[in-house]
Enzyme design. Structure first.
Site: not given
Lengths: 401, 377
Positions: A13, A103-104
């Site tokens: 993350d 983003d993860e």
């Protein structure tokens, strides 16, 4: 012979993603509190978070909390680019990557034991690769299951690595505050705290019946299972989207029906293009609204046949909007969203009779072409001149079949 | 108000009038059924601002008057009464229904708040009831059901003197029926778009009453259609908006292959084969010398195939259809054989018509146009 690799799940993350990209690209911002987004806070650097600034907070409140913060406008294309670079690193690490958002992602590294060794080493290398290759900090949780890996990466932040050994899972989980569990937001946490339930361990001790009486059946069972560390989901590679949507927050104040129409036209143009690019068709169109009193409502309509034509989608959304206008007039609207669901591949679609002289779909295809070559703003509807929405929030690419 | 009617006559009249009452009325009075009595005549009416219905009957009227009562309740009561004369009598805010030893007292609704029923427009012409009902049902199968596209939920009626053309489409198929009628004047020319559901219901329930009068009134204010027969009439608002422009153009002008297949066996076969067709996947039809082969399903899933006898003139052709759209057309034909005409390319619509034998030519009275689905691979 199979070797059982218990620690195989990574949750990676990126830390304060948008803000970190800004600090990476502008040396003057490093070490300073940075807020991305002038209206609503889209992201805050860790320096700003230390003052209590949070994502989705109103801009005015954020500036009161942290007057020295540097406020920068979002650069969505830079974030899309950075995300693509990070996902390249993910896929260089393991082929089994399940992107959760821009983003993860979950990474299953179980199969790599023979060539790359145990998961904690792979995780440390991944963090170095992202730092050196893309210039961003990423936190990684390593555990036996997705759920624990995700909890671990959150605990590891900022810029950390946390390994949950398979014989120490409950010892890791139970002292954590209840908010660390998926599905526990402010409201649930407050409801639990009122009854003296502070930690995940408290939930586990409570038992399922007491918990369901506080939270309702589904939520109660869900939390109880998580507190006992039950989560057997595998990583789903290239999981296909079940819906494609876009939304637009509106300022307070009355909106004319022309303004609202312009908003839905922009949203439909945007998601229609994404739908066609993913080579999919949709049968159910959903209109989402948030009102001045923060209540929400959705209205949906299922078409006779699936479609990818902007015109059909727009007709439907306009119909839903018209039906919802009394509600909007009474309560005021602060957010409008459109989502396309009931998705299918565009292979077997029932074509329509040729009502128009020109072949159907040619207009959409031409406009998509022009936008692909010259950018989204190259062609627009006359009704939208001077009414363009803000930049589209970057998303994971919609995968074609 | 005071009158007497036979139980069956009352129950029929009330049931027909109450059938269009809204389930959830926007204003409470719209759940009402209006009863008017005067000079040996009693009438029952309903209205929801879109559709109105009215039945007029001869009756023994002792006292004239007008009342409004709950339509559903009256219909339920009327059909459960014993088979004896029924006396209906209003007194102040109450209506008393007496039949044999049964007695009901209903509260009235405020009749002064009830909207004025639209006048039945002047007659445009007449047509035999069963023929009209059959024609309307034949085109209604192709009408759209999506209220987001209101113009496609209508049946388009075009009148040119003695010729009436009914048409409907949901964009994926289109049905067109031509028939003759007796116009009020020979130069009558009119176009109207009528809600399909309402027209089907009106035509069906009036079919047994002999000649049906159709009345279009589009000149002053609200444009209306009225359908009347045997002391009953219904009116409906027309749908605003443009229907498919120049729709006759969509029927292909050239024909490459014609196939004639016995309808009942084709329908049975399509239904069987379609069992393995997943949603959005076609039933495939390959026409070649003397036969048609039906197939559905794919190699990865269940598959089905069946061959039927067919008269095929012209080059072999393979195409696919949504089985529901194909069946709707075949079932609406009402003849022994289906006549299917294809163009050279399998992606152009097929025209389906009914014929009486494997040799006869279609008369063009009813044409059902269906858009094929692209065959993959």
């Amino acid at each position: 012979m199979f070797v059982t690799i218990e620690l195989a799940m990574l949750h990676a993350d990126l830390d304060a993603f948008y803000a970190s990209v800004e600090q990476r690209d502008d040396a003057r911002l490093r070490g300073r509190p940075v807020i991305v987004g002038g209206g609503v806070v889209l992201a805050a650097s860790y320096e700003a978070k230390a003052y209590g600034v949070r994502t989705a907070m109103g801009g005015a409140r954020a500036r009161r909390l942290c007057p020295q913060a540097v406020v920068v406008p979002p650069r969505m294309s830079a974030y899309t680019e950075a995300s693509a670079a990070v996902f390249d690193v993910f896929r260089d690490t393991t082929p089994v990557v399940e992107g959760l958002s821009i983003d993860e992602a979950f990474l299953d590294v179980g199969g790599l034991w023979r060539i790359r060794g145990p998961a904690p080493g792979i995780a440390a290398q991944l963090r170095r690769d992202v730092r050196e290759g893309v210039g961003l900090a990423i936190s990684v949780g390593v555990a036996r299951t997705k759920f624990l890996a995700k909890v671990a990466s959150a605990v590891a932040k900022p810029d950390g690595l946390l390994v949950v050994p398979s014989d120490g899972e409950l010892a890791f989980l139970h002292p954590l505050p209840v908010e660390r569990l998926w599905g526990v937001g402010e409201v649930t946490a407050a409801a639990l705290r009122r009854r003296g339930i502070q930690t995940v361990g408290d939930i586990a001790q409570l038992g399922p019946s007491t918990l369901t009486s506080i939270l309702g059946k589904a939520a109660g069972r869900h939390l109880y299972a998580l507190a006992l560390n039950r989560d057997p989901r595998p990583v789903e590679v290239g999981r296909r989207r079940r819906s494609i949507g876009a939304q637009c927050a509106l300022g307070r104040g009355p909106r004319s029906s022309e303004d609202l129409d312009a908003v839905v036209v922009s949203l439909v143009e945007r998601i229609g293009r994404r739908l066609r690019r993913a080579r999919r068709v949709s049968r159910t169109v959903v209109l989402r609204m948030r009102f001045g009193d923060y209540t929400r409502a959705t209205r949906s309509h299922t078409l006779t046949e699936a479609t990818a034509r902007t015109e059909d989608l727009l007709d439907t959304v306009r119909g839903l909007l018209a039906a919802a206008m009394p509600l909007i007039r009474a309560r005021g609207v602060t957010l409008i969203g459109v989502a396309l669901t009931n998705l299918g591949g565009d292979g077997a679609v029932q074509p329509a009779l040729p009502f128009d002289e020109r072949p159907s779909g040619t207009l959409d295809a031409s406009i998509d072409d022009v936008r692909d070559r010259f950018g989204s703003a190259a062609v627009t509807r006359a009704a939208l001149l001077g009414r363009e929405l803000g930049p589209a929030v970057p998303l994971l690419p919609d995968r074609p079949r | 108000m005071k009158f007497r009617l036979d139980r069956d006559v009352l129950a029929d009249a009330v049931a027909w009038t109450a059938r269009t009452l809204p389930n959830r009325p926007t204003v409470p009075v719209l759940a009402g059924l209006r009863i008017d009595a005067s000079d040996g005549q009693v009438s029952f009416s309903s209205f929801d601002y879109e559709v109105s219905g009215r039945v007029s009957l001869d009756a023994d009227v002792a006292d004239g008057g007008t009342v409004l009562v709950s339509g559903r309740l009256l219909a339920d009561i009327a059909k459960s009464l014993p088979n004896k004369p029924v006396d209906l009598h209003s007194d102040g805010s109450k209506v008393t229904i007496t039949c044999g030893s049964a007695r009901f007292t209903l509260l009235t609704l405020p009749v002064e708040e009830y909207p004025e029923l639209p006048e039945l427009p002047a007659a445009s012409g007449t047509i035999e009831g069963t023929a009209f009902a059959e024609a309307v049902a034949q085109v209604a199968v192709a009408a759209g059901k999506d209220d987001m596209l209101p113009t496609l939920t209508g049946i388009r009626i075009e009148i040119e003197g003695e010729k009436v053309t009914l048409a409907a489409t949901d964009r994926y198929r289109m049905a067109v029926r031509e028939l003759t009628w007796q116009p009020g004047r020979p130069d009558l020319s009119a176009i109207a778009l009528v809600p399909a559901r309402t027209l089907v219901d009106a035509a069906k329930t009036l079919a047994s009453s002999g000649q049906v009068t159709v009345a279009l009134g589009g000149d002053s204010g609200d444009s209306l259609i009225g359908v009347a027969a045997g002391g009953r009439h219904t009116t409906s608002r027309l749908i605003d908006g443009e229907w498919v422009p120049n729709y006759r153009r969509i029927f292909p002008t050239e024909t490459a292959t014609v196939a004639r297949v016995e309808i009942s066996t084709l329908i049975e076969s399509v239904k069987r084969v379609a069992l393995v067709a997943e949603r959005n996947t076609p039933v495939r039809l390959s026409f070649d010398e003397g036969q048609v082969v039906l197939e559905a399903g794919s190699g990865e899933d269940a598959q089905a195939s069946e061959a039927l006898q067919a008269e095929v003139d012209g080059p072999a052709i393979a195409t696919g259809f949504n089985p529901t759209y194909l069946l709707d057309g075949l079932q609406a034909l009402g003849t022994t054989f289906a006549h299917l005409s294809f163009t050279e390319t399998p992606m152009k619509p097929v025209v389906i018509q009914g014929v009486d034998s494997a040799e006869s030519e279609p008369d063009g009275g009813y044409r059902y146009l269906a858009m094929p689905i692209r065959l993959s691979g």
